[in-house]
Design a protein around this motif. Structure first.
Motif, PDB file in Angstrom:
ATOM      1  N   VAL A  92     -10.358   9.407  -1.104  1.00  0.00           N
ATOM      2  CA  VAL A  92      -9.325   8.470  -1.562  1.00  0.00           C
ATOM      3  C   VAL A  92      -9.395   8.286  -3.081  1.00  0.00           C
ATOM      4  O   VAL A  92      -8.367   8.281  -3.776  1.00  0.00           O
ATOM      5  N   THR A  95      -7.831  11.199  -4.982  1.00  0.00           N
ATOM      6  CA  THR A  95      -6.370  11.141  -4.984  1.00  0.00           C
ATOM      7  C   THR A  95      -5.863  10.054  -5.926  1.00  0.00           C
ATOM      8  O   THR A  95      -4.904  10.264  -6.683  1.00  0.00           O
ATOM      9  N   LEU A  96      -6.509   8.894  -5.889  1.00  0.00           N
ATOM     10  CA  LEU A  96      -6.104   7.788  -6.760  1.00  0.00           C
ATOM     11  C   LEU A  96      -6.274   8.159  -8.230  1.00  0.00           C
ATOM     12  O   LEU A  96      -5.411   7.867  -9.067  1.00  0.00           O
ATOM     13  N   TRP A  99      -3.423  10.387  -9.405  1.00  0.00           N
ATOM     14  CA  TRP A  99      -2.184   9.634  -9.654  1.00  0.00           C
ATOM     15  C   TRP A  99      -2.263   8.856 -10.969  1.00  0.00           C
ATOM     16  O   TRP A  99      -1.314   8.867 -11.765  1.00  0.00           O
ATOM     17  N   PHE A 142       0.033   3.985   0.979  1.00  0.00           N
ATOM     18  CA  PHE A 142      -1.053   3.783   0.023  1.00  0.00           C
ATOM     19  C   PHE A 142      -1.944   2.606   0.423  1.00  0.00           C
ATOM     20  O   PHE A 142      -3.165   2.728   0.512  1.00  0.00           O
ATOM     21  N   GLY A 145      -3.784   3.175   3.766  1.00  0.00           N
ATOM     22  CA  GLY A 145      -4.882   4.122   3.597  1.00  0.00           C
ATOM     23  C   GLY A 145      -6.106   3.468   2.984  1.00  0.00           C
ATOM     24  O   GLY A 145      -7.241   3.698   3.423  1.00  0.00           O
ATOM     25  N   LEU A 146      -5.891   2.632   1.960  1.00  0.00           N
ATOM     26  CA  LEU A 146      -7.006   1.934   1.339  1.00  0.00           C
ATOM     27  C   LEU A 146      -7.699   0.998   2.326  1.00  0.00           C
ATOM     28  O   LEU A 146      -8.933   0.962   2.420  1.00  0.00           O
ATOM     29  N   ILE A 174      -4.662   9.107   0.038  1.00  0.00           N
ATOM     30  CA  ILE A 174      -3.936   7.880  -0.250  1.00  0.00           C
ATOM     31  C   ILE A 174      -2.728   7.737   0.665  1.00  0.00           C
ATOM     32  O   ILE A 174      -2.394   6.658   1.137  1.00  0.00           O
ATOM     33  N   ARG A 175      -2.056   8.848   0.957  1.00  0.00           N
ATOM     34  CA  ARG A 175      -0.816   8.793   1.718  1.00  0.00           C
ATOM     35  C   ARG A 175      -0.940   9.369   3.115  1.00  0.00           C
ATOM     36  O   ARG A 175      -0.267   8.907   4.049  1.00  0.00           O
ATOM     37  N   ASN A 191      -0.338   7.412   6.626  1.00  0.00           N
ATOM     38  CA  ASN A 191      -1.144   6.212   6.820  1.00  0.00           C
ATOM     39  C   ASN A 191      -0.298   5.003   7.198  1.00  0.00           C
ATOM     40  O   ASN A 191      -0.720   4.155   7.989  1.00  0.00           O
TER      41      ASN A 191
END
Length: 311
Positions: A92, A95-96, A99, A142, A145-146, A174-175, A191
């Motif tokens: 995660v 991915t974050l 972005w 998002f 997922g978190l 994340i997605r 997610n």
């Protein structure tokens, strides 16, 4: 000296020519450097995250005296969860980071291209409005997922049931969460569409066998044989670390004109459930053969109970 400043015989820098050159090529070079810098920054962040994940996983393995992650199945549950959750969080965070770095690089590129701050603010407001209307699904993906990762609902390597897809978690982003089912199909599950998570890798599991025997059978003898078979298996050295409680026969689950269904249960480690179930069925079959019990046709059996059809 003035001539030197203009690039004359003194060999000085021709600042006017440099300014002209920079005016023509400065923006493309700045954009290129920003893109390269973004890739370098992401590579560094990814390496740092990977290093932290590796150190945590290695430390857990060392503490558990395990050669690999699979061997942790015989170690305390907390150690297994640390490994799986750490890997999921690492996925995660990667991915974050991508972005965030991408968004920052985009802002720099727009600034280099001459977009003034007021325009950037207006564009940010426009994007925010668009996100509120058209990107609600992405935001939902998002956030969900978190929460799934940080609440330890699932981790990489877990066996899960997400409703539309079930199998082993291979990646948590994340997605999208990637799940590979028993047939080898890789499912991409958004997610935000996950409304429930059934995790078979947390805590313990229970093997439930609903064994049908002919109506005329000696139920007490069959019940005792089923229990003996399960107890013998639980005391075998190969299963001591995987069966975590004494087996039990819960009793008669259903009765029909053709058969009586008896429920046998064994509590195991989550990772050992399916292996234990297969071995227990094999031993049950051998035990009933020793009693001379001939099993009735499965087409005639109706199981009734709150866990109907679980075997």
């Amino acid at each position: 000296m003035a001539e030197s400043g203009q690039g004359g015989e003194g060999g000085g820098i021709d600042w006017a020519a440099f300014a002209e050159w920079w005016a023509a090529w400065g923006a493309p070079i700045g954009v290129l450097l920003t893109i390269i810098g973004a890739f370098i920054a992401y590579a560094i962040v990814k390496a740092v995250i990977g290093r932290v994940v590796h150190e945590v996983v290695t430390g857990v393995k060392r503490k558990a005296d395990a050669a690999d992650t699979e061997a942790l199945s015989n170690s305390p549950l907390a150690q297994v969860r640390v490994v799986q959750r750490t890997r999921a969080i690492g996925s995660v965070l990667n991915t974050l980071a991508a972005w965030l770095i991408g968004a920052f690089a985009l802002i720099l590129i727009l600034s280099i291209l001459g977009v003034n701050p007021a325009s950037l603010v207006a564009m940010a407001g426009f994007l925010g409005a668009a996100a509120g209307i058209g990107a609600q699904g992405v935001i939902k993906d998002f956030l969900n997922g978190l929460f799934m990762v940080f609440e330890d609902q699932l981790g990489i390597g877990d066996t899960v049931d997400l409703g539309e897809a079930s199998g082993v978690v291979e990646s948590v982003g994340i997605r999208v969460t990637q799940v590979r089912d028993v047939n080898g199909t890789l499912w991409y599950v958004r997610n935000g569409e996950i409304v429930r998570v059934g995790n078979e890798s947390q805590g313990w599991a229970r093997v439930v066998i609903d064994q049908a025997v002919p109506y005329e059978s000696d139920i007490d003898a069959v019940t005792q044989r089923l229990l003996d078979v399960a107890v013998d298996m639980s005391e075998h050295p190969d299963w001591l670390g995987r069966i975590i409680d004494k087996p039990a026969v819960w009793g008669i689950e259903s009765v029909s004109a053709e058969a009586v269904v008896i429920r046998l249960v064994v509590k195991t480690r989550a990772s050992a459930k399916y292996d234990a179930a297969r071995e227990l069925r094999r031993r049950v079959k051998a035990g009933l053969d020793d009693l001379g019990v001939t099993l009735p046709s499965l087409q005639k059996i109706v199981v009734q109970g709150i866990e109907d059809g679980v075997a």
